[in-house]
Structures are given as C-alpha cells and as structure tokens.
Design an enzyme around this catalytic site. Structure first.
Site, PDB file in Angstrom:
ATOM      1  N   HIS A 103       2.072  -0.363  25.279  1.00  0.00           N
ATOM      2  CA  HIS A 103       1.114   0.659  25.691  1.00  0.00           C
ATOM      3  C   HIS A 103       1.343   1.007  27.158  1.00  0.00           C
ATOM      4  CE1 HIS A 103      -2.193   0.484  22.381  1.00  0.00           C
ATOM      5  NE2 HIS A 103      -0.984   0.300  21.879  1.00  0.00           N
ATOM      6  N   TYR A 150     -11.923   3.090  26.496  1.00  0.00           N
ATOM      7  CA  TYR A 150     -13.117   2.451  27.027  1.00  0.00           C
ATOM      8  C   TYR A 150     -14.140   3.546  27.300  1.00  0.00           C
ATOM      9  CZ  TYR A 150     -10.223  -1.710  28.002  1.00  0.00           C
ATOM     10  OH  TYR A 150      -9.402  -2.798  27.897  1.00  0.00           O
ATOM     11  N   PRO A 155     -14.503  -9.777  28.375  1.00  0.00           N
ATOM     12  CA  PRO A 155     -13.282  -9.219  27.782  1.00  0.00           C
ATOM     13  C   PRO A 155     -12.956  -7.806  28.242  1.00  0.00           C
ATOM     14  CG  PRO A 155     -15.072  -9.182  26.194  1.00  0.00           C
ATOM     15  CD  PRO A 155     -15.591  -9.934  27.381  1.00  0.00           C
ATOM     16  N   LYS A 190      -8.364  -9.911  30.201  1.00  0.00           N
ATOM     17  CA  LYS A 190      -7.751 -10.921  31.050  1.00  0.00           C
ATOM     18  C   LYS A 190      -7.817 -12.346  30.512  1.00  0.00           C
ATOM     19  CE  LYS A 190      -6.038  -8.441  34.160  1.00  0.00           C
ATOM     20  NZ  LYS A 190      -5.405  -7.721  33.041  1.00  0.00           N
ATOM     21  N   TYR A 227      -4.798  -4.170  35.614  1.00  0.00           N
ATOM     22  CA  TYR A 227      -4.750  -4.184  34.156  1.00  0.00           C
ATOM     23  C   TYR A 227      -3.422  -4.738  33.639  1.00  0.00           C
ATOM     24  CZ  TYR A 227      -6.159  -2.640  29.481  1.00  0.00           C
ATOM     25  OH  TYR A 227      -6.538  -2.601  28.158  1.00  0.00           O
TER      26      TYR A 227
END
Length: 393
Positions: free
Chosen positions: A72, A201, A293, A297, A384
């Site tokens: 991704h 998100y 979550p 991580k 990220y």
C-alpha cells in the site's frame, strides 16, 4: 531441560525471535500457555512496516507474504466529508506498508519452526520465572500434570499484556504508564470485497470508522462504540447501516455487505512499562506496551523490540558483548514512546471525544492544519511507514 534462550509466548513476537535466533545457531525453547490452534484463532490487524517485512525476510519466512501481501502506497483520511490521501511513497521518498494479516504471519512462523525442528511447548500452565538477577535463571511450568524445569541463560518475555513476564519484575522497580480510552472498536470481518484498495480512516460526528482489508476478497471494518456496548446488541444489519452513515456517500454506495465471520469489541488503551529488562529477563511486544490500533503500530512496535533483542543476543553469543544488556530498555523505549505519541495523536484527532468547547476547536484546528500542510502530511506518513530502528551501539 536446558536451553540458551527461554521464550515465553508463541505469538508472532516470540515465534519471530525464535526463528531469528535459530538461524544464528542460538538454541531456544518457546513456552505457550494456550494451544497452537488457539494462538492461530486470534484475529488481529496486519499493516506491516518495512522493518517488519525485512525481519520476515531475515527469518526466512517471507515467501507467502511476498506472494499474497498487498503493498500500500497510501491511505485516506476523511474528516466530515473532506477527503485527504496520504501518499506514503511521495511523502517519505519511496516507503510503503504491506497489508498481510497477523494470523498469516503467525501461521508462517509456526510452520517454519515446526519444519526446522524448533521446540515449542504448548499448553504450558503455571509458568514461573526464577533467579532473574543471577547468571542461572530458570523457568518452571506444568505440562500434562507434571512439574517441569527449563534452565536457560536468558528469558524473553513475549507473553502479552496479561502474561507472567512483566509481573515478575518487582513492583518497586517497575513503573507503568496507562491511559484507558472511553470507547472501543467494534470490528467485523467479512468475506466481501473491500470497499477501497487502500485503508480509509473516517472522522464523523457519529464517531470514528475504519475501512480495512485482509485480501481482495476479505474485508475488515470498524466503528467506534461506547465501552458499555455489547457485541450481542450489534446485528450485522445494524453494523453495516452505522458504517455507511459514517462514510462519504460515494464510498457507502460501493460498500458490499455480507454475513460477518467474526465480530468483537476491542477496548483502546495506551500503556508502557519501564524498565523492559530486569536481570536476564527482557520484555518485548505487548508484555511491555500497548497502543491504540489507530496508528497501526502494535505488531510493528513488537517487531522493533524483537529486532533490538535479536541483535543484542546475537552480539552476546557471537561477540561476548554482555555490556549491551543494560542498553536494551533505553534503546527500545526511545522508539516506543514516539510510536505511542503517534497512536495517541491519531486516536485523539479522529475519534469523537467528550471534550470541552475550546479543546474541541483546538483539535479541529490541529487536524485542519496538519492535513492542509505538506509538512504535516509528511509527519503522518513518516510515522505511519515506521521510524528507523535505533541501534544498541
């Protein structure tokens, strides 16, 4: 029984450490209180940083991950209908993440250990760690009603938040930092095509939502719910309806629904234990820290602990570098607190919170500035994909 390294816990952390040590000729035995089938039944997220991917390659268990994992290059943040794509590759100079389920990671590591003849003792009950400050620590446990003893040089506590390893550190030495969030994630796993090829998100007045995936035919979705909610109160129909309400209309229209094959509510917490080393016992993964979550991580932070511990034990056995033992906790914690900060930030920014008026406005301004700034999006992307591993030296 005797071994060089006793590993407590056969989750991905313990299995990965065992595989890496075995490849270096360092003998190890894994003790697990549950059955192998139970360990494999745990449903967890699977967004892997490059550092984790590299460790899987070094352990020699990356073949299926390379074939089936999905690279991704970015993900999307939606704030009250405003959509911003975080282009990971562009913002980090080429880094990305791999989506590959934690269950599959565990399966690959289990199979490799079995093939290599490594010793894993499942359903080991009443595990107790002894003589941690001496040069001859050992572990006792019960198996099939028999009391057993495992002598070792070092102990790796990879047995999770509720395990015995962290509890073996005296209370006057151990310091714990914790925040419990006043909501949970209701997660649904379904054999339906994901609504998006990348994670979404979503921050909404009704609460947070996340669109994730395990493969091209299996999806994982979450919605924020009060901690007082029960899974039984959420039918599949109610879940899909609520998820659609929190997504942009064009995304909701594309959402393919179906029967859930797993449904659960997970509470969210931030937790860190210090120190992560006591005598010849080292904590790794959830035994030492928990993150919400939201920042993806948890598993990755465990992998960075394993990288540090594996490097340390290799230097101890290959070079006699026992002086590095005392550096383990400090080295791990530098990266852990940065990951905790990012996970806390993502959670605070994207969830519906009961804050006073000024704090609500400040959060809105923070999120608006960060998403509207190249430097802000770059900060999100760098965290990220994963910060660099710290060296013991």
């Amino acid at each position: 029984m005797k071994t060089q390294v006793a590993i407590i816990g056969a989750g991905p952390s313990g299995l990965l450490l065992g595989q890496l040590l075995t490849n270096q000729g360092i003998d190890n035995v894994i003790l697990e209180r549950q059955s192998g089938d139970y360990v494999l039944s745990r449903i967890r997220a699977g967004v892997l940083e490059q550092g984790f991917v590299d460790l899987m390659h070094e352990a020699g268990v990356a073949e299926r991950m390379d074939a089936e994992g999905q690279v991704h290059d970015g993900f999307e943040i939606v704030v009250d209908g405003r959509r911003e794509r975080i282009d990971l590759k562009e913002l980090t100079g080429g880094d990305a993440v791999v989506v590959y389920g934690q269950t599959e990671v565990t399966r690959d590591l289990m199979q490799a250990r079995e093939k290599g003849g490594g010793t894993t003792i499942y359903e080991a009950s009443d595990v107790v760690l002894h003589n941690l400050k001496s040069e001859s620590p050992f572990v006792t446990f019960e198996k099939n009603g028999e009391l057993c003893k495992l002598a070792c040089d070092y102990i790796a506590g990879c047995d999770g938040f509720h395990g015995v390893s962290r509890k073996s550190i005296p209370a006057d030495i151990l310091k714990e930092y914790e925040r419990i969030y006043p909501f949970g994630w209701l997660g649904v796993l379904a054999d339906t095509p994901p609504v998006s090829e990348e994670l979404i998100y979503a921050k909404h007045e009704r609460g947070f939502a996340l669109c994730s995936l395990r493969s091209s035919s299996r999806s994982r979705y979450y919605v924020q719910v009060p901690l007082t909610d029960k899974v039984e109160e959420w039918s599949d129909e109610r879940f899909w309806s609520e998820l659609k309400a929190r997504l942009p209309s064009d995304v909701a229209e594309k959402l393919v629904t179906g029967p859930s094959i797993e449904k659960s509510i997970a509470p969210l917490r931030s937790f860190v234990a210090e120190p992560m080393q006591y005598g010849r016992m080292f904590l790794a993964g959830d035994a030492a820290h928990i993150v919400p979550p939201t920042g993806a991580k948890g598993l990755n932070l465990a992998a960075s602990d394993i990288h540090t511990l594996y490097s340390l034990l290799t230097k101890v056995y290959k070079e006699g570098r026992t002086d590095l033992i005392e550096k383990y906790s400090e080295t791990c914690l530098k990266r852990i607190w940065k990951a905790e900060r990012f996970s806390w930030w993502m959670t605070t920014m994207l969830h519906k919170l009961d804050k006073d008026a000024i704090e609500t406005k400040l959060i809105e301004a923070e999120l608006d500035y960060t998403l509207g700034s190249h430097a802000g999006r770059q900060t999100i992307a760098e965290n990220y994909v994963g910060l660099p591993y710290d060296s013991l030296m």
